[in-house]
Design a protein around this motif. Structure first.
Motif, PDB file in Angstrom:
ATOM      1  N   ALA A 135     -56.452  -6.197-140.406  1.00 20.62           N
ATOM      2  CA  ALA A 135     -56.754  -7.625-140.429  1.00 20.62           C
ATOM      3  C   ALA A 135     -58.216  -7.880-140.748  1.00 20.62           C
ATOM      4  CB  ALA A 135     -56.389  -8.251-139.095  1.00 20.62           C
ATOM      5  N   ASP A 193     -50.965 -17.015-139.824  1.00 19.48           N
ATOM      6  CA  ASP A 193     -51.999 -16.012-140.054  1.00 19.48           C
ATOM      7  C   ASP A 193     -52.771 -16.218-141.358  1.00 19.48           C
ATOM      8  OD1 ASP A 193     -51.158 -14.403-137.720  1.00 19.48           O
ATOM      9  OD2 ASP A 193     -49.368 -14.048-138.916  1.00 19.48           O
ATOM     10  N   GLY A 231     -51.078  -6.011-145.512  1.00 20.02           N
ATOM     11  CA  GLY A 231     -50.782  -5.973-144.098  1.00 20.02           C
ATOM     12  C   GLY A 231     -49.708  -4.964-143.742  1.00 20.02           C
TER      13      GLY A 231
END
Length: 412
Positions: A135, A193, A231
């Motif tokens: 992240a 997100d 991710g």
């Protein structure tokens, strides 16, 4: 002959012959497929620039209406340019300078909590760790890491697939389930997100991949697809490898002592040998766009290539990574033995093909190996006790293993 050290052995998967052509026999909707199990032939195919296109990870089913295809599944000059620009975030020196301290802080924090709890399930801890590290690199820092991890994991709840078939061997019902199981988590990932991160980077760009994508003119949809790619790739594969490496280290006290007391370079040599033996992604699929001759002269390292045949345009090629990484003609005798620092021919990566090769070689290798070392070195310093070995499973989407339920006791 030394006994095999390999733990991830898929039932029914063959290690020979080195090169095999499987004809569909007139069955409609089924591709001719080549199985490449020799490392030299595999490298030749993967290094044939712009001669093949990505066919794995359901790449051929991703809509072409996207303005910019994600780096994992793009090809040609566009892909080359994408890699060149992203490389500055993932170069070894950059990874050490920019991310090492945050990796160490994250690992120490998670292990301190595990010690307080008296133990941990390593795949759960590794999930939180790899998602937090990834992240930061990507720029997904405006939301909860545990919740983001759950959203990313749910994306992989997919029905089985057969890459040789045009419909991936799925029934309409399975395709409907794949759409729901894939789209719902992606939409949640966008809203919770990616969208907050994009808004933050529009106001204040940073040194991360989302800021770079915005500077390159990527739209929201394109950024979402890239974030899913980075991710899931950064989280899933590194998570599984950390558990696999710990399984090997905790099962071999001599190897654990060697790793625990070694320098960073010596520790990375151990990890490279483990991932050569236990590649997380076991198959790489390419679709030939022009004829590719796998028997056209020596391999770049100078190793002669024998038994190759021309792959015709439109044919599918399966690079069998587990088999190629254990090719005795490339990695020497006892290829299934775990021997860190084994001598290799010039140009052969100590990880074998575990991170691919050629134009689609994974640019995240330095990041993945360093973050694995940071957590594992700190974990082993605590002298953990293996209470429960992991359950071994297989994931069709990444063509790799999964390890769940590895329980460790931390009394210190």
């Amino acid at each position: 002959m030394t006994a095999s050290s390999r733990r991830a052995v898929r039932p029914g998967e063959r290690d020979a012959p080195r090169l095999e052509r499987q004809d569909p026999g007139g069955r409609p909707g089924v591709s001719t497929i080549w199985r490449v199990r020799g490392l030299a032939q595999a490298r030749r195919l993967l290094r044939a620039r712009h001669a093949t296109t990505q066919a794995g990870f359901t790449a051929e089913k991703i809509p072409r209406r996207l303005k910019l295809h994600p780096i994992l599944v793009s090809d040609g000059p566009v892909h080359d340019e994408q890699r060149r620009k992203v490389a500055r975030f993932l170069a070894p020196a950059v990874v050490q300078r920019r991310y090492l301290a945050s990796m160490q802080e994250c690992a120490d924090r998670l292990l301190a909590q595990a010690r307080t709890d008296g133990g941990t399930t390593l795949d759960d801890l590794a999930l939180l760790y790899t998602v937090e590290v990834t992240a930061e690199v990507v720029g997904l820092t405006e939301s909860s890491v545990p919740r983001m991890a759950r959203r990313l994991v749910s994306f992989f709840n997919q029905p089985p697939s057969d890459i040789t078939r045009e419909d991936l061997g799925r029934t309409p019902r399975q395709w409907a389930r794949a759409a729901v199981n894939g789209l719902v988590p992606v939409l949640r990932f966008w809203w919770s997100d990616v969208r907050p991160a994009v808004r933050s980077r529009r106001r204040e760009p940073r040194q991360d991949i989302i800021s770079h994508l915005l500077q390159e003119g990527y739209r929201g949809t394109d950024i979402l697809v890239e974030c899913v790619t980075y991710g899931t790739a950064g989280m899933v594969t590194t998570r599984e490898f950390i558990v696999m490496a710990a399984w090997h280290l905790l099962g071999d006290p001599e190897l654990a002592d060697r790793y625990r007391s070694g320098s960073q370079d010596e520790r990375l040599a151990v990890l490279h040998e483990i991932i050569r033996l236990e590649p997380v992604v076991g198959h790489l699929y390419r679709r030939a766009q022009v004829e590719v001759d796998l028997d056209d002269g020596p391999d770049p390292s100078g190793t002669p290539v024998r038994g190759g045949c021309p792959v015709a345009p439109g044919e599918l090629v399966d690079v069998c990574v587990r088999s190629a990484n254990a090719d005795p003609e490339a990695v020497g005798e006892d290829p299934l033995a775990l021997r860190p620092g084994r001598p290799l021919p010039a140009g052969v990566n100590p990880a074998g093909l575990s991170f691919g090769d050629g134009e689609h070689k994974c640019p995240g290798q330095p990041l993945a190996m360093l973050e694995s070392d940071v957590l594992l070195h700190r974990l082993l310093a605590l002298r953990p006790e293996l209470v429960r070995e992991p359950d071994l499973g297989w994931d069709d989407l990444i063509e790799g293993y999964t390890l769940r339920g590895m329980r460790l006791r931390l009394s210190g």
